[in-house]
Scaffold this motif. Structure first.
Motif, PDB file in Angstrom:
ATOM      1  N   CYS A  18      28.598  21.187  66.289  1.00  0.00           N
ATOM      2  CA  CYS A  18      29.932  20.764  66.715  1.00  0.00           C
ATOM      3  C   CYS A  18      30.902  20.850  65.549  1.00  0.00           C
ATOM      4  N   ALA A  19      32.122  21.204  65.854  1.00  0.00           N
ATOM      5  CA  ALA A  19      33.154  21.264  64.814  1.00  0.00           C
ATOM      6  C   ALA A  19      33.445  19.864  64.302  1.00  0.00           C
ATOM      7  N   THR A  20      33.735  19.746  63.021  1.00  0.00           N
ATOM      8  CA  THR A  20      34.070  18.440  62.466  1.00  0.00           C
ATOM      9  C   THR A  20      35.538  18.129  62.737  1.00  0.00           C
ATOM     10  N   VAL A  21      35.807  16.862  62.956  1.00  0.00           N
ATOM     11  CA  VAL A  21      37.168  16.400  63.216  1.00  0.00           C
ATOM     12  C   VAL A  21      37.584  15.527  62.046  1.00  0.00           C
ATOM     13  N   THR A  22      38.726  15.833  61.474  1.00  0.00           N
ATOM     14  CA  THR A  22      39.254  15.056  60.370  1.00  0.00           C
ATOM     15  C   THR A  22      40.493  14.322  60.852  1.00  0.00           C
ATOM     16  N   VAL A  23      40.568  13.026  60.520  1.00  0.00           N
ATOM     17  CA  VAL A  23      41.726  12.223  60.891  1.00  0.00           C
ATOM     18  C   VAL A  23      42.322  11.604  59.633  1.00  0.00           C
ATOM     19  N   GLU A  24      43.601  11.277  59.710  1.00  0.00           N
ATOM     20  CA  GLU A  24      44.286  10.632  58.591  1.00  0.00           C
ATOM     21  C   GLU A  24      44.557   9.179  58.936  1.00  0.00           C
ATOM     22  N   VAL A  37      39.730  11.447  56.548  1.00  0.00           N
ATOM     23  CA  VAL A  37      38.298  11.170  56.656  1.00  0.00           C
ATOM     24  C   VAL A  37      37.702  12.002  57.781  1.00  0.00           C
ATOM     25  N   GLN A  38      36.420  12.268  57.660  1.00  0.00           N
ATOM     26  CA  GLN A  38      35.719  13.032  58.683  1.00  0.00           C
ATOM     27  C   GLN A  38      35.223  12.059  59.747  1.00  0.00           C
ATOM     28  N   TRP A  67      45.336   3.152  64.139  1.00  0.00           N
ATOM     29  CA  TRP A  67      45.684   3.189  62.715  1.00  0.00           C
ATOM     30  C   TRP A  67      45.477   4.571  62.123  1.00  0.00           C
ATOM     31  N   THR A  68      45.139   5.546  62.970  1.00  0.00           N
ATOM     32  CA  THR A  68      44.918   6.919  62.521  1.00  0.00           C
ATOM     33  C   THR A  68      45.751   7.872  63.362  1.00  0.00           C
ATOM     34  N   ASP A  69      45.690   9.142  63.025  1.00  0.00           N
ATOM     35  CA  ASP A  69      46.394  10.150  63.817  1.00  0.00           C
ATOM     36  C   ASP A  69      45.464  10.838  64.815  1.00  0.00           C
ATOM     37  N   VAL A  70      44.378  10.179  65.189  1.00  0.00           N
ATOM     38  CA  VAL A  70      43.388  10.779  66.079  1.00  0.00           C
ATOM     39  C   VAL A  70      43.990  11.184  67.418  1.00  0.00           C
ATOM     40  N   ASP A  71      44.997  10.472  67.894  1.00  0.00           N
ATOM     41  CA  ASP A  71      45.624  10.792  69.180  1.00  0.00           C
ATOM     42  C   ASP A  71      46.885  11.628  69.058  1.00  0.00           C
ATOM     43  N   GLY A  72      47.195  12.079  67.880  1.00  0.00           N
ATOM     44  CA  GLY A  72      48.400  12.875  67.693  1.00  0.00           C
ATOM     45  C   GLY A  72      49.598  11.987  67.431  1.00  0.00           C
ATOM     46  N   PRO A  73      50.762  12.567  67.296  1.00  0.00           N
ATOM     47  CA  PRO A  73      51.950  11.784  66.949  1.00  0.00           C
ATOM     48  C   PRO A  73      52.372  10.841  68.069  1.00  0.00           C
ATOM     49  N   ASP A  74      52.848   9.671  67.693  1.00  0.00           N
ATOM     50  CA  ASP A  74      53.364   8.686  68.630  1.00  0.00           C
ATOM     51  C   ASP A  74      54.748   9.149  69.091  1.00  0.00           C
TER      52      ASP A  74
END
Length: 110
Positions: A18-24, A37-38, A67-74
């Motif tokens: 699976c591709a790794t997902v990085t979030v800020e 972080v991964q 608290w991360t950008d996992v869902d994209g911009p607000d």
């Protein structure tokens, strides 16, 4: 032979290509703000949407997904462009809470 009665651990290491997902981390007051972080996993724990990752010591850490950008911009934050720190719905709920607390205090005083 019957299948194993337990599901595979959600925190076990997976190497399935699976591709790794990085979030800020984007929360303005979090000490790791700006750190990328991964993502290890994402799940609902005790009613909270959380993302989990391994820190520099190899410990599994979880923080709120919001608290991360996992869902994209607000979308609200984008539209406000720094001009508003509060959403109208949040302000209305705050006002209702203040009114409710004020009535409780007035009832105690009487």
């Amino acid at each position: 032979m019957p299948p194993w009665p337990y599901r595979k651990s959600a925190t076990a290491f997976r190497d399935d290509g699976c591709a790794t997902v990085t979030v800020e981390i984007t929360h303005p007051f979090h000490p790791r703000r700006g750190t990328r972080v991964q993502l290890a996993t994402r799940r609902i724990n005790w009613g909270e949407d959380r993302v989990m990752f391994y820190d520099e010591r190899g410990q599994l850490v979880s923080i709120l997904a919001s608290w991360t950008d996992v869902d994209g911009p607000d979308l609200f934050a984008q539209a406000a462009a720094g001009r508003s720190a509060f959403r109208v719905d949040d302000l209305r709920r705050l006002r209702a809470l203040i009114d409710e607390l004020r009535l409780e205090v007035l009832d105690r005083v009487r």
